[in-house]
Write a protein that holds these residues in place. Structure first.
Motif, short mmCIF file in Angstrom:
data_model
loop_
_atom_site.label_atom_id
_atom_site.label_comp_id
_atom_site.label_asym_id
_atom_site.label_seq_id
_atom_site.Cartn_x
_atom_site.Cartn_y
_atom_site.Cartn_z
N VAL A 180 -2.69 3.54 -3.30
CA VAL A 180 -2.35 2.80 -4.52
C VAL A 180 -1.90 1.40 -4.13
CG1 VAL A 180 -0.72 2.64 -6.45
CG2 VAL A 180 -1.73 4.85 -5.85
N ASP A 181 -2.44 0.39 -4.82
CA ASP A 181 -2.03 -0.99 -4.62
C ASP A 181 -0.78 -1.24 -5.46
OD1 ASP A 181 -1.72 -3.83 -4.89
OD2 ASP A 181 -3.78 -4.06 -4.18
N MET A 229 0.64 6.08 -13.56
CA MET A 229 1.10 4.95 -12.77
C MET A 229 2.50 4.50 -13.18
SD MET A 229 -0.10 3.47 -10.13
CE MET A 229 -1.85 3.86 -10.23
N ASN A 230 2.94 4.89 -14.38
CA ASN A 230 4.28 4.51 -14.84
C ASN A 230 5.37 5.10 -13.95
OD1 ASN A 230 3.43 7.06 -15.98
ND2 ASN A 230 5.35 7.05 -17.13
N SER A 273 0.84 -1.20 0.00
CA SER A 273 0.00 0.00 0.00
C SER A 273 0.88 1.25 0.00
CB SER A 273 -0.91 -0.01 1.23
OG SER A 273 -1.71 1.14 1.27
N LEU A 274 0.62 2.14 -0.95
CA LEU A 274 1.35 3.41 -1.03
C LEU A 274 0.34 4.54 -0.84
CD1 LEU A 274 4.08 4.80 -1.63
CD2 LEU A 274 3.36 4.91 -4.04
N ILE A 275 0.64 5.45 0.08
CA ILE A 275 -0.28 6.53 0.43
C ILE A 275 0.21 7.84 -0.17
CG2 ILE A 275 -1.43 7.76 2.30
CD1 ILE A 275 -2.15 4.79 2.08
N VAL A 301 -5.36 2.65 -8.33
CA VAL A 301 -5.90 3.34 -7.15
C VAL A 301 -6.96 2.45 -6.50
CG1 VAL A 301 -7.19 5.34 -6.32
CG2 VAL A 301 -5.42 5.63 -8.07
N VAL A 302 -6.74 2.14 -5.24
CA VAL A 302 -7.70 1.31 -4.50
C VAL A 302 -8.82 2.18 -3.94
CG1 VAL A 302 -8.00 -0.25 -2.54
CG2 VAL A 302 -5.91 -0.34 -3.90
N GLN A 303 -8.44 3.31 -3.38
CA GLN A 303 -9.44 4.22 -2.82
C GLN A 303 -8.86 5.62 -2.74
OE1 GLN A 303 -10.43 3.51 1.33
NE2 GLN A 303 -8.50 2.43 1.67
#
Length: 422
Positions: free
Chosen positions: A381-382, A413-414, A364-366, A388-390
């Motif tokens: 981000v997963d 996302m790259n 998990s990246l915040i 993006v998860v949420q």
């Protein structure tokens, strides 16, 4: 229960000398304590259930007045012929040197075409001497389906007090009454301002502060303190400031909350500036906001202190993503670079990004999305699926920028993918 001391023996003796309920008192109870109906048949024939008078009413309205007894009635379209109503009421009286509050059960039997038949049964009596000592003389309670189930053939005797008798004592009081000299001296008056007699009388006989509030007209504060577990002593220094400045407390509950907030904020609770506000609600709301901000700062400081032990672990796991910045010119989305920053984000945005330890989740990246430095949403981000998860705004709500933020991060996302493979 047998009387155990001189006071109870004297009270029980005086109880037998009380006058029976008068016709005027019974008439008042009948008029004020029960509902009054007019039963109307489908063709309009209407009957007053108070006096039994019948007349024809073509219009079907909700209320009417009886042409004979002039009672104001609630109209019911029904074929029911009999009604039985019950209600409690109380009387204040003095007997010898004692004050008593008498409790009655009013029973009214109504039958169509007949005059209503009210009668009253005495349930119990609270007694006080001039020092505020209290006892209860009542009939016996018995086990039954309801709490207020009594044996009406049992004699009046000394009984143990309980919530049933205390509740009955709160019902409507006959407006004409007599009180002992001590109560008159201490300020007891005809207008009780919705203060329950059973609570006011012992307090007025034992607590000079209650006498002061009553004589000063601080009815709302007095009512609040008597009806709640609030200790008047805790607020008395501030009350004296109000009395000295001629300030009337219009909302006892809110005023006490305001004093508690002033203490919490370290303000002077003896200053007229704070304890006598012109707009009590505005002052209360302002202090609530200040307290919330203070508690938020305290929570943030505590979280930062707790976060220190996880900083090294977070740096090892997520350090390679530090410095990533995604922007479209207006929105800026960057990786949060410490556990302390995540703690601050969770505190200010009022969501669980810190409380649920997202900083310890390996995949998990915040990130934080801002506009001109103002936080908009927090993004997760997963790192396995690279999506993006949420994305959550203040109090976990989506903002007007939600879709824009999600699309912006997904389309860039790259930048994250490069750091994973680096």
């Amino acid at each position: 229960m047998k009387p155990r001391n001189k006071f109870e023996k004297a009270v029980l003796a005086q109880s037998g000398k009380l006058r029976p309920l008068s016709k005027a008192q019974l008439a008042w109870a009948f008029r004020e304590c029960v509902s009054h109906f007019a039963h109307r048949l489908p063709k309009g024939r209407t009957t007053c259930m108070d006096c039994g008078h019948e007349w024809v009413r073509e219009k079907a309205t909700g209320h009417c007045t009886c042409p004979k007894c002039h009672a104001k009635l609630e109209v019911k379209n029904t074929l029911v012929r009999k009604i039985r109503q019950k209600a409690y009421f109380t009387l204040l009286d003095k007997c010898g040197k004692y004050q008593t509050l008498r409790m009655f059960l009013l029973v009214v039997e109504m039958e169509k075409g007949c005059k209503a038949h009210p009668y009253a049964l005495e349930i119990g009596q609270y007694w006080w001497n001039d020092k505020g000592k209290q006892t209860l003389v009542a009939i016996q309670r018995i086990l039954g389906r309801y709490m207020d189930t009594f044996s009406f053939v049992s004699p009046m005797a000394i009984r143990g007090d309980n919530e049933v008798y205390r509740h009955i004592a709160t019902f409507d009081t006959y407006p004409r009454y007599s009180v002992i000299d001590t109560l008159q001296r201490n300020g007891f008056r005809s207008d009780l301002q919705d203060i329950e007699s059973a609570k006011l009388i012992p307090a007025l006989l034992t607590d000079p502060k209650v006498e002061t509030l009553l004589k000063a007209g601080q009815y709302d504060l007095l009512r609040y303190c008597l009806h709640s577990s609030t200790c008047l002593d805790d607020y008395w220094p501030s009350v004296k400031i109000c009395l000295r400045n001629g300030y009337t407390i219009t909302d006892g509950s809110m005023w006490c909350d305001t004093i508690d907030l002033l203490r919490r904020m370290g303000k002077d609770t003896r200053s007229p500036k704070y304890v006598c506000p012109a707009d009590l609600k505005a002052e209360h709301d302002k202090l609530v906001e200040q307290r919330n901000r203070k508690e938020e700062r305290e929570r943030l400081a505590l979280r930062r202190k707790e976060a220190a032990q996880y900083e090294k672990e977070y740096l090892l796991q997520k350090g390679k993503f530090f410095g990533i910045l995604i922007t479209d010119g207006t929105l800026k989305v960057r990786v949060l670079e410490s556990v302390a920053e995540i703690a601050e984000e969770g505190t200010l945005m009022h969501h669980c990004v810190y409380a649920n330890a997202y900083y310890r989740k390996e995949n998990s990246l915040i990130l934080s999305a801002t506009i001109d430095g103002k936080r908009i949403e927090t993004v997760e981000v997963d790192l396995e699926r690279l999506c993006v998860v949420q994305s959550r705004g203040l109090c976990n709500k989506n903002t007007e920028y939600h879709e824009r933020i999600v699309n912006l991060v997904n389309s860039n996302m790259n930048l994250i993918r490069k750091q994973i493979s680096a």
